[in-house]
Motif scaffolding. Structure first.
Motif, mmCIF file in Angstrom:
data_model
loop_
_atom_site.group_PDB
_atom_site.id
_atom_site.type_symbol
_atom_site.label_atom_id
_atom_site.label_comp_id
_atom_site.label_asym_id
_atom_site.label_seq_id
_atom_site.Cartn_x
_atom_site.Cartn_y
_atom_site.Cartn_z
ATOM 1 N N TYR A 44 0.832 -1.204 0.000
ATOM 2 C CA TYR A 44 0.000 0.000 0.000
ATOM 3 C C TYR A 44 0.865 1.252 0.000
ATOM 4 O O TYR A 44 1.852 1.343 0.730
ATOM 5 C CB TYR A 44 -0.929 0.008 1.221
ATOM 6 C CG TYR A 44 -1.794 1.248 1.275
ATOM 7 C CD1 TYR A 44 -2.898 1.370 0.433
ATOM 8 C CD2 TYR A 44 -1.493 2.295 2.141
ATOM 9 C CE1 TYR A 44 -3.684 2.510 0.458
ATOM 10 C CE2 TYR A 44 -2.276 3.441 2.171
ATOM 11 C CZ TYR A 44 -3.367 3.538 1.325
ATOM 12 O OH TYR A 44 -4.147 4.681 1.347
ATOM 13 N N ASP A 45 0.490 2.193 -0.836
ATOM 14 C CA ASP A 45 1.233 3.451 -0.990
ATOM 15 C C ASP A 45 0.354 4.592 -0.500
ATOM 16 O O ASP A 45 -0.749 4.809 -1.026
ATOM 17 C CB ASP A 45 1.604 3.643 -2.465
ATOM 18 C CG ASP A 45 2.564 4.807 -2.678
ATOM 19 O OD1 ASP A 45 2.606 5.722 -1.826
ATOM 20 O OD2 ASP A 45 3.266 4.810 -3.711
ATOM 21 N N THR A 46 0.820 5.319 0.496
ATOM 22 C CA THR A 46 0.028 6.416 1.053
ATOM 23 C C THR A 46 -0.161 7.558 0.060
ATOM 24 O O THR A 46 -0.966 8.464 0.303
ATOM 25 C CB THR A 46 0.695 6.972 2.331
ATOM 26 O OG1 THR A 46 2.045 7.365 2.030
ATOM 27 C CG2 THR A 46 0.714 5.914 3.432
ATOM 28 N N ALA A 47 0.555 7.518 -1.079
ATOM 29 C CA ALA A 47 0.373 8.549 -2.110
ATOM 30 C C ALA A 47 -0.869 8.291 -2.958
ATOM 31 O O ALA A 47 -1.343 9.208 -3.649
ATOM 32 C CB ALA A 47 1.606 8.614 -3.008
ATOM 33 N N TRP A 48 -1.398 7.069 -2.927
ATOM 34 C CA TRP A 48 -2.531 6.752 -3.795
ATOM 35 C C TRP A 48 -3.747 7.645 -3.538
ATOM 36 O O TRP A 48 -4.349 8.137 -4.505
ATOM 37 C CB TRP A 48 -2.907 5.279 -3.654
ATOM 38 C CG TRP A 48 -1.927 4.347 -4.310
ATOM 39 C CD1 TRP A 48 -1.053 4.642 -5.335
ATOM 40 C CD2 TRP A 48 -1.709 2.973 -3.996
ATOM 41 N NE1 TRP A 48 -0.311 3.541 -5.676
ATOM 42 C CE2 TRP A 48 -0.689 2.499 -4.877
ATOM 43 C CE3 TRP A 48 -2.268 2.089 -3.077
ATOM 44 C CZ2 TRP A 48 -0.233 1.183 -4.841
ATOM 45 C CZ3 TRP A 48 -1.803 0.783 -3.044
ATOM 46 C CH2 TRP A 48 -0.799 0.338 -3.921
ATOM 47 N N PRO A 49 -4.159 7.892 -2.300
ATOM 48 C CA PRO A 49 -5.315 8.773 -2.099
ATOM 49 C C PRO A 49 -5.088 10.188 -2.644
ATOM 50 O O PRO A 49 -6.019 10.803 -3.183
ATOM 51 C CB PRO A 49 -5.495 8.784 -0.574
ATOM 52 C CG PRO A 49 -4.854 7.527 -0.103
ATOM 53 C CD PRO A 49 -3.701 7.313 -1.019
ATOM 54 N N GLN A 50 -3.869 10.698 -2.518
ATOM 55 C CA GLN A 50 -3.578 12.027 -3.030
ATOM 56 C C GLN A 50 -3.620 12.039 -4.557
ATOM 57 O O GLN A 50 -4.117 12.984 -5.170
ATOM 58 C CB GLN A 50 -2.210 12.498 -2.542
ATOM 59 C CG GLN A 50 -1.868 13.927 -2.920
ATOM 60 C CD GLN A 50 -2.841 14.940 -2.353
ATOM 61 O OE1 GLN A 50 -3.321 14.798 -1.222
ATOM 62 N NE2 GLN A 50 -3.152 15.967 -3.125
ATOM 63 N N THR A 76 -6.575 0.199 -4.337
ATOM 64 C CA THR A 76 -5.822 1.401 -3.975
ATOM 65 C C THR A 76 -6.641 2.347 -3.105
ATOM 66 O O THR A 76 -6.096 3.301 -2.553
ATOM 67 C CB THR A 76 -5.325 2.161 -5.219
ATOM 68 O OG1 THR A 76 -6.448 2.595 -6.007
ATOM 69 C CG2 THR A 76 -4.407 1.296 -6.064
ATOM 70 N N PRO A 79 -6.855 1.497 2.664
ATOM 71 C CA PRO A 79 -5.581 1.605 3.374
ATOM 72 C C PRO A 79 -5.051 0.240 3.806
ATOM 73 O O PRO A 79 -5.820 -0.634 4.228
ATOM 74 C CB PRO A 79 -5.927 2.468 4.586
ATOM 75 C CG PRO A 79 -7.076 3.311 4.118
ATOM 76 C CD PRO A 79 -7.882 2.407 3.220
ATOM 77 N N TYR A 80 -3.740 0.068 3.663
ATOM 78 C CA TYR A 80 -2.996 -1.117 4.090
ATOM 79 C C TYR A 80 -3.194 -2.330 3.176
ATOM 80 O O TYR A 80 -2.636 -3.397 3.452
ATOM 81 C CB TYR A 80 -3.340 -1.515 5.530
ATOM 82 C CG TYR A 80 -3.363 -0.369 6.485
ATOM 83 C CD1 TYR A 80 -2.211 0.389 6.737
ATOM 84 C CD2 TYR A 80 -4.549 0.014 7.115
ATOM 85 C CE1 TYR A 80 -2.243 1.478 7.588
ATOM 86 C CE2 TYR A 80 -4.570 1.108 7.984
ATOM 87 C CZ TYR A 80 -3.418 1.824 8.215
ATOM 88 O OH TYR A 80 -3.454 2.904 9.059
ATOM 89 N N ARG A 156 -12.265 -1.602 4.420
ATOM 90 C CA ARG A 156 -11.735 -0.535 5.267
ATOM 91 C C ARG A 156 -12.083 -0.777 6.735
ATOM 92 O O ARG A 156 -11.310 -0.441 7.631
ATOM 93 C CB ARG A 156 -12.307 0.816 4.846
ATOM 94 C CG ARG A 156 -11.723 1.395 3.552
ATOM 95 C CD ARG A 156 -12.459 2.663 3.159
ATOM 96 N NE ARG A 156 -11.851 3.310 1.988
ATOM 97 C CZ ARG A 156 -12.356 4.382 1.395
ATOM 98 N NH1 ARG A 156 -13.492 4.911 1.853
ATOM 99 N NH2 ARG A 156 -11.752 4.919 0.343
#
Length: 204
Positions: A44-50, A76, A79-80, A156
């Motif tokens: 999981y990449d925390t940049a995906w939501p942005q 995507t 999260p996680y 989620r």
């Protein structure tokens, strides 16, 4: 009984629980079947939501009131959860068959019409190469769109099913070059999660 998260998710609950197959004889590929591509399953990449938020702003600015709803769906959006590094988005329009009302605007953003499935909820899919995006087009009150949102929200909120689905994705993706085969390998776990979701009933 209806799903009431949004006026645009007013699909019948019974229809949501029914997986329509579409016409197996329909050729969905607008530009021919894509060639094999080694699947990449990323952590999981925390940049995906942005990234999604930037895409959302572009789509809604271009589409204006023709975009009845835009939702980040797929792995995507959870999260996680490991995922192919491709942002999946559902775009709801008044009539998917009226391609002239939305395709040119999306093409101006770089999206390419790749899939047309008239027999399966009128689904269209457009792809963007950078960043990688699968943009799914459906009409209002579409059961498949409702399932996408419900499945995303369930994962989620339920860590056990999220972990089980993550393991199924990682196993299915090992050495795989076909998205269709990848989806088939993880389908049993996916359907079992849906079964638990359906048993829990529609969200209030």
């Amino acid at each position: 009984m209806q799903v009431s998260d949004s006026p645009l998710l007013q699909a019948d609950w019974q229809a949501i629980q029914t997986f329509e197959p579409g016409d197996p004889n329909e050729n969905p590929w607008v530009q021919g079947r894509p060639g094999p591509e080694l699947l990449e399953i990323s952590a999981y990449d925390t940049a995906w939501p942005q990234t999604y938020l930037q895409l959302y702003r572009q789509i809604t600015k271009t589409m204006k009131n023709r975009a009845l709803a835009v939702e980040h769906i797929g792995a995507t959006a959870v999260p996680y959860l490991p995922a192919k590094p491709v942002i999946d988005i559902d775009l709801i329009v008044a009539d998917p068959e009226d391609e002239a009302s939305y395709i040119p605007a999306l093409q101006a953003l770089g999206y390419v019409l790749t899939v047309r499935e008239r027999s399966w909820y009128g689904h269209r899919m457009l792809r963007l190469q950078s960043p990688r995006v699968n943009l799914h087009i459906f009409g209002p009150a579409c059961p498949e769109h409702a399932r996408h949102c419900l499945f995303r929200d369930w994962l989620r909120e339920h860590e056990d099913d999220r972990q089980r689905y993550a393991e199924a994705k990682l196993t299915a993706g090992q050495g795989e070059h076909s998205v269709i085969a990848y989806n088939e390998k993880k389908q049993a776990v996916l359907r079992d999660v849906y079964s638990r979701l359906f048993t829990a009933g529609p969200r209030p």
